[in-house]
Write a protein that holds these residues in place. Sequence first.
Motif, PDB file in Angstrom:
ATOM      1  N   VAL A  61      93.686  22.335   5.789  1.00  8.79           N
ATOM      2  CA  VAL A  61      92.719  23.368   5.378  1.00  8.79           C
ATOM      3  C   VAL A  61      91.953  22.954   4.125  1.00  8.79           C
ATOM      4  CG1 VAL A  61      93.953  25.277   6.461  1.00  8.79           C
ATOM      5  CG2 VAL A  61      94.540  24.624   4.128  1.00  8.79           C
ATOM      6  N   GLY A  62      91.818  21.653   3.892  1.00  4.28           N
ATOM      7  CA  GLY A  62      91.058  21.187   2.741  1.00  4.28           C
ATOM      8  C   GLY A  62      91.355  19.724   2.465  1.00  4.28           C
ATOM      9  N   GLU A  63      90.599  19.152   1.515  1.00  4.64           N
ATOM     10  CA  GLU A  63      90.740  17.723   1.238  1.00  4.64           C
ATOM     11  C   GLU A  63      91.872  17.423   0.264  1.00  4.64           C
ATOM     12  OE1 GLU A  63      86.054  17.188   0.746  1.00  4.64           O
ATOM     13  OE2 GLU A  63      87.108  15.335   1.244  1.00  4.64           O
ATOM     14  N   GLY A  64      92.368  18.454  -0.426  1.00  4.69           N
ATOM     15  CA  GLY A  64      93.392  18.259  -1.455  1.00  4.69           C
ATOM     16  C   GLY A  64      94.747  17.892  -0.875  1.00  4.69           C
ATOM     17  N   ILE A  65      95.583  17.290  -1.703  1.00  7.75           N
ATOM     18  CA  ILE A  65      96.895  16.787  -1.278  1.00  7.75           C
ATOM     19  C   ILE A  65      97.819  17.934  -0.831  1.00  7.75           C
ATOM     20  CG2 ILE A  65      97.854  16.793  -3.633  1.00  7.75           C
ATOM     21  CD1 ILE A  65      98.484  13.868  -1.326  1.00  7.75           C
ATOM     22  N   ASP A  66      97.559  19.131  -1.296  1.00  8.76           N
ATOM     23  CA  ASP A  66      98.416  20.261  -0.916  1.00  8.76           C
ATOM     24  C   ASP A  66      97.844  21.089   0.240  1.00  8.76           C
ATOM     25  OD1 ASP A  66     100.497  19.898  -2.841  1.00  8.76           O
ATOM     26  OD2 ASP A  66      99.064  20.530  -4.366  1.00  8.76           O
ATOM     27  N   ASP A  67      96.703  20.659   0.757  1.00  7.77           N
ATOM     28  CA  ASP A  67      96.025  21.472   1.771  1.00  7.77           C
ATOM     29  C   ASP A  67      96.527  21.195   3.186  1.00  7.77           C
ATOM     30  OD1 ASP A  67      94.500  22.738  -0.156  1.00  7.77           O
ATOM     31  OD2 ASP A  67      92.952  21.183  -0.097  1.00  7.77           O
ATOM     32  N   LEU A  68      97.823  21.282   3.338  1.00  7.14           N
ATOM     33  CA  LEU A  68      98.443  21.107   4.654  1.00  7.14           C
ATOM     34  C   LEU A  68      99.424  22.250   4.835  1.00  7.14           C
ATOM     35  CD1 LEU A  68      98.599  18.832   6.948  1.00  7.14           C
ATOM     36  CD2 LEU A  68     100.762  18.224   5.889  1.00  7.14           C
ATOM     37  N   ARG A  69      99.368  22.921   5.978  1.00  6.52           N
ATOM     38  CA  ARG A  69     100.258  24.068   6.210  1.00  6.52           C
ATOM     39  C   ARG A  69     100.985  23.906   7.536  1.00  6.52           C
ATOM     40  NH1 ARG A  69      98.788  24.464   2.078  1.00  6.52           N
ATOM     41  NH2 ARG A  69      97.615  25.975   0.878  1.00  6.52           N
ATOM     42  N   PRO A  70     102.267  24.254   7.572  1.00  5.01           N
ATOM     43  CA  PRO A  70     102.913  24.351   8.884  1.00  5.01           C
ATOM     44  C   PRO A  70     102.157  25.386   9.715  1.00  5.01           C
ATOM     45  CG  PRO A  70     104.541  24.493   7.122  1.00  5.01           C
ATOM     46  CD  PRO A  70     103.179  24.597   6.469  1.00  5.01           C
ATOM     47  N   PHE A  71     102.022  25.117  10.992  1.00  2.00           N
ATOM     48  CA  PHE A  71     101.265  26.027  11.860  1.00  2.00           C
ATOM     49  C   PHE A  71     102.085  27.269  12.213  1.00  2.00           C
ATOM     50  CE2 PHE A  71     100.492  27.293  16.337  1.00  2.00           C
ATOM     51  CZ  PHE A  71      99.256  27.876  16.152  1.00  2.00           C
ATOM     52  N   ARG A  72     101.475  28.434  12.004  1.00  2.00           N
ATOM     53  CA  ARG A  72     102.086  29.700  12.414  1.00  2.00           C
ATOM     54  C   ARG A  72     101.064  30.460  13.250  1.00  2.00           C
ATOM     55  NH1 ARG A  72     106.147  27.981  10.967  1.00  2.00           N
ATOM     56  NH2 ARG A  72     107.128  27.978   8.920  1.00  2.00           N
ATOM     57  N   ALA A  73     101.427  30.757  14.492  1.00  2.00           N
ATOM     58  CA  ALA A  73     100.478  31.377  15.427  1.00  2.00           C
ATOM     59  C   ALA A  73      99.928  32.702  14.888  1.00  2.00           C
ATOM     60  CB  ALA A  73     101.147  31.583  16.781  1.00  2.00           C
ATOM     61  N   GLN A  74     100.827  33.527  14.392  1.00  2.00           N
ATOM     62  CA  GLN A  74     100.402  34.847  13.912  1.00  2.00           C
ATOM     63  C   GLN A  74      99.423  34.715  12.733  1.00  2.00           C
ATOM     64  OE1 GLN A  74     101.837  37.948  15.233  1.00  2.00           O
ATOM     65  NE2 GLN A  74     100.033  38.796  14.204  1.00  2.00           N
ATOM     66  N   ASP A  75      99.768  33.852  11.764  1.00  2.00           N
ATOM     67  CA  ASP A  75      98.893  33.636  10.601  1.00  2.00           C
ATOM     68  C   ASP A  75      97.530  33.120  11.046  1.00  2.00           C
ATOM     69  OD1 ASP A  75     101.024  34.351   9.112  1.00  2.00           O
ATOM     70  OD2 ASP A  75     101.372  32.373   8.201  1.00  2.00           O
ATOM     71  N   TYR A  76      97.573  32.213  12.007  1.00  2.00           N
ATOM     72  CA  TYR A  76      96.340  31.584  12.484  1.00  2.00           C
ATOM     73  C   TYR A  76      95.399  32.638  13.072  1.00  2.00           C
ATOM     74  CZ  TYR A  76      93.536  27.815  14.527  1.00  2.00           C
ATOM     75  OH  TYR A  76      92.524  26.950  14.851  1.00  2.00           O
ATOM     76  N   VAL A  77      95.957  33.483  13.903  1.00  2.00           N
ATOM     77  CA  VAL A  77      95.138  34.513  14.551  1.00  2.00           C
ATOM     78  C   VAL A  77      94.648  35.534  13.511  1.00  2.00           C
ATOM     79  CG1 VAL A  77      95.145  36.398  16.244  1.00  2.00           C
ATOM     80  CG2 VAL A  77      96.157  34.186  16.815  1.00  2.00           C
ATOM     81  N   GLU A  78      95.526  35.897  12.594  1.00  2.00           N
ATOM     82  CA  GLU A  78      95.097  36.818  11.526  1.00  2.00           C
ATOM     83  C   GLU A  78      93.925  36.213  10.764  1.00  2.00           C
ATOM     84  OE1 GLU A  78      95.995  39.837  11.008  1.00  2.00           O
ATOM     85  OE2 GLU A  78      97.675  39.883  12.411  1.00  2.00           O
ATOM     86  N   ALA A  79      94.045  34.908  10.460  1.00  2.00           N
ATOM     87  CA  ALA A  79      92.998  34.246   9.688  1.00  2.00           C
ATOM     88  C   ALA A  79      91.685  34.194  10.456  1.00  2.00           C
ATOM     89  CB  ALA A  79      93.434  32.821   9.306  1.00  2.00           C
ATOM     90  N   LEU A  80      91.780  34.125  11.779  1.00  2.00           N
ATOM     91  CA  LEU A  80      90.574  34.110  12.607  1.00  2.00           C
ATOM     92  C   LEU A  80      89.859  35.460  12.610  1.00  2.00           C
ATOM     93  CD1 LEU A  80      91.468  32.280  15.963  1.00  2.00           C
ATOM     94  CD2 LEU A  80      89.929  31.505  14.183  1.00  2.00           C
ATOM     95  N   PHE A  81      90.626  36.517  12.476  1.00  2.00           N
ATOM     96  CA  PHE A  81      90.070  37.846  12.719  1.00  2.00           C
ATOM     97  C   PHE A  81      89.822  38.701  11.478  1.00  2.00           C
ATOM     98  CE2 PHE A  81      91.377  36.792  16.899  1.00  2.00           C
ATOM     99  CZ  PHE A  81      90.595  37.532  17.745  1.00  2.00           C
ATOM    100  N   GLU A  82      90.600  38.424  10.416  1.00  2.00           N
ATOM    101  CA  GLU A  82      90.505  39.369   9.296  1.00  2.00           C
ATOM    102  C   GLU A  82      89.152  39.347   8.619  1.00  2.00           C
ATOM    103  OE1 GLU A  82      92.559  41.860   8.961  1.00  2.00           O
ATOM    104  OE2 GLU A  82      93.365  40.879  10.708  1.00  2.00           O
TER     105      GLU A  82
END
Length: 298
Positions: free
Chosen positions: A277-298
């Motif tokens: 989710v970004g170019e920074g060294i910390d911009d990596l997240r384990p994938f969570r289906a619920q979070d992903y969908v929330e992020a798409l819609f909120e």
Amino acid sequence: AERLKAGLAKTRDALGKNLAGLFGGGQIDEALYEELETVLITADMGMDATTHLLKAVRDRVSLRGLKDATQLKSALKESLVELIAPLEAPLELGGARPFILMVAGVNGAGKTTSIGKLAKYFQSQGKSVLLAAGDTFRAAAREQLVVWGERNGVQVIAQESGDAAAVAFDAVNAAKARGVDVIIVDTAGRLPTQLHLMEEIKKVKRVVQKADADGPHEVLLVLDANNGQNALNQVKAFDDALGLTGLVLTKLDGTAKGGVIAAIAKQRPVPVRFVGVGEGIDDLRPFRAQDYVEALFE
Ligand code: GDP
């Protein structure tokens, strides 16, 4: 979750704006379903996933006797979570030591960046990391890795000459000798259409297996979400060649095509281990289906 939300802003803008019109009010009718179909295809979900989602939404609507278009949103969200939930399978190291992780991808997908993020991720869990600089085509890339490794406490095995398979073989043996926890085997970027390069990466995998009968424990494909439907073709081709165990879906912060994950779920459900989710060294997240969908819609 905040960062993921920010990351998926573009997909959300494209999808959300279109959906906002749909969910605005009025009755649920055929015209509305047709509009929904168009929105989902525009978001790069592909025909199969779109058809699947429309049916799942219709089922929910009839089961619950929904009438109002405003109620369609939760039905769609639930249907989408249900579709992509099987892709949620966090990477676990288990008992393997070294845990051998091989990384593939086309040029520019974010492979190098993701490997840096992964090394940091494992280190933050107290694991020692060794990196095999398997991109033997670009000397500059190799040197950059060595410097980066020195700065970040990551051991790097690189060779002036020799092929990628030889580098991988030596690196696995070095990792064993040194008692390293995780070894990341980098490979040069390649397109699935470059058949000789696809043969080369298959050889890297075979040689890793020779060095460690259980390895590689993870074969990751790094995938640029901007590639939309083409990303799906990459998944199929690399999976056919290597037997993928996971995906890293990158650049979700810069794309309006986050919907491709639905196409992957429907047509080639390889687990999405992480999202970038970004170019920074910390911009990596384990994938969570619920979070992903929330992020798409909120
Ligand atoms: P490689 O050719 O596959 O090794 O790709 P690189 O790791 O060099 O990445 C290519 C470009 O994409 C670089 O400018 C990276 O900073 C950028 N990049 C990689 N991952 C992400 C991500 O998750 N988000 C954004 N915005 N940029 C990324």
